[in-house]
Scaffold this active site. Sequence first.
Site, PDB file in Angstrom:
ATOM      1  CE  LYS A 129      92.081  -5.293  34.981  1.00  0.00           C
ATOM      2  NZ  LYS A 129      91.651  -4.251  35.923  1.00  0.00           N
ATOM      3  CG  ASP A 169      88.378  -5.788  35.520  1.00  0.00           C
ATOM      4  OD1 ASP A 169      88.691  -4.695  36.033  1.00  0.00           O
ATOM      5  OD2 ASP A 169      87.883  -5.861  34.376  1.00  0.00           O
TER       6      ASP A 169
END
Length: 448
Positions: A129, A169
């Site tokens: 991430k 995201d």
Amino acid sequence: MSKARERIEQIYQQVVRRNPGEIEFHQAVKEVIESLEPVLEKHPEYAEQKIIERICEPERQIIFRVPWQDDRGEVHINRGFRVCFNSALGPYKGGLRFHPSVYLGIVKFLGFEQIFKNAITGMPIGGAKGGADFDPKGKSDSEIMRFCQSFMIGLYQHLGEYTDVPAGDIGVGAREIGYLFGQYKRITNRYESGVITGKSPEWGGALVRREATGYGVVYFTEEMLKVRGESLEGKTCVVSGSGNVAIYAMEKLQALGAKVVACSDSNGFVYDEQGIDLQTVKNIKEVRRARISAYAQIHKRAKYFENGNIWTVPCQVALPCATQNELDERSARILVENGCIAVAEGANMPTTPGGVRVFQESGIAFGPGKAANAGGVATSALEMQQNASRDAWTFEHTERRLHEIMQNIHRDCYETAAEYGSPRNYVVGANIVGFKRVAQAMLAFGLI
Ligand code: NDP
Ligand code: 2IT
């Protein structure tokens, strides 16, 4: 206390010591490893090879400066992150988040979750991430472009279709992916489509990727309801957020005959007794990039609640699709008392540990994010497949694949939960399915 339990407690304490102040990361680790006691008992080799300890330590972490200039010429400095957690099953894969709350603890919790989520999809992708503490709100298109270009200069050398493949995201959608990919292409002199996913279908993106997370959450919910002899038809639903995940969750809920009566953003929520008009939400959020409060100005019958708690709206199905820890123990109790029968997490870790406990004790269906929202990253892996073969599938074909993947995820989690003595507990099922796949690959590779 069993030996396995003791070991898990020690591992958790070590994670807390080694990563001080990163509370969201601690929370995510705790939730996963608490499920692993029966796995350690059955597989002593995992303990001998310190598989859990290794998984809790990222393979690498990149932190970099992101300088950029606003439209008035003022200089700003943000911090960029990419935490590459695990590559046992494939290249690092996971989104980028641009939000002022981003710091290492958030990126690590998301990266850690991503390892197991990606394994659960059954696709060949590792977990990572990234993001930045940049606030896209109120920024012009050219400011967003300059920020994305600077961000990519800091990150490009660590990416690659066989190395690390980011996506979107919170705060990173098709527009940002375009600027990021354009800059990568320019710096590297390579049209490497598979280096990033969530691209526009006009230049290498997969159809259905935009819809995938939201549709996937609804497919997962449908499967949980099926097991209980229920369906979505006619159910009253509440969906938090009004971003990418929330919008397409609402779209699929409506297509399957459910009625969505409320959605939100970080300022408040709207309640529309007649059912949310999705075209209005898309126009406010995707086109105008405005606030959800505008909905109540357009539809006079709707009510807007500034800073309101959306979980007080009575519903049978609740899908938290905004952000971490947005649904606490108190809200969980209110939902259950109001007759909610299913909750599926579109967001990552939206329910606090206390909230999860309430849902589990009440016996309602609860789908944790790493299973329920895995349709997004699974479709990213389908995008990588199409890029690798220079092919482009139809919407129908891709959606069918997504649907099958979500059904398989549900089945795997359901069966594994039962096998390990926690029937119907999708938290335990998901954690064990994901962990075992990663652990088996790590064992095969030796000590690396
Ligand atoms: P978007 O940026 O498109 O939308 C985010 C939504 O959540 C907005 O409505 C936003 O409101 C709201 N929100 C964000 N932060 C907060 C906050 N601190 N408090 C209250 N509301 C907030 O992001 P996505 O829809 O892509 O992501 C939503 C969630 O889904 C995240 O948890 C993400 O990690 C998760 N997820 C996303 C996937 C994807 O494919 N995009 C895949 C799997 C999970 P506002 O505009 O006011 O900030
Ligand atoms: O949380 C997630 O799974 C995502 N933001 C999507 C990641 C991806 O690589 O598609």
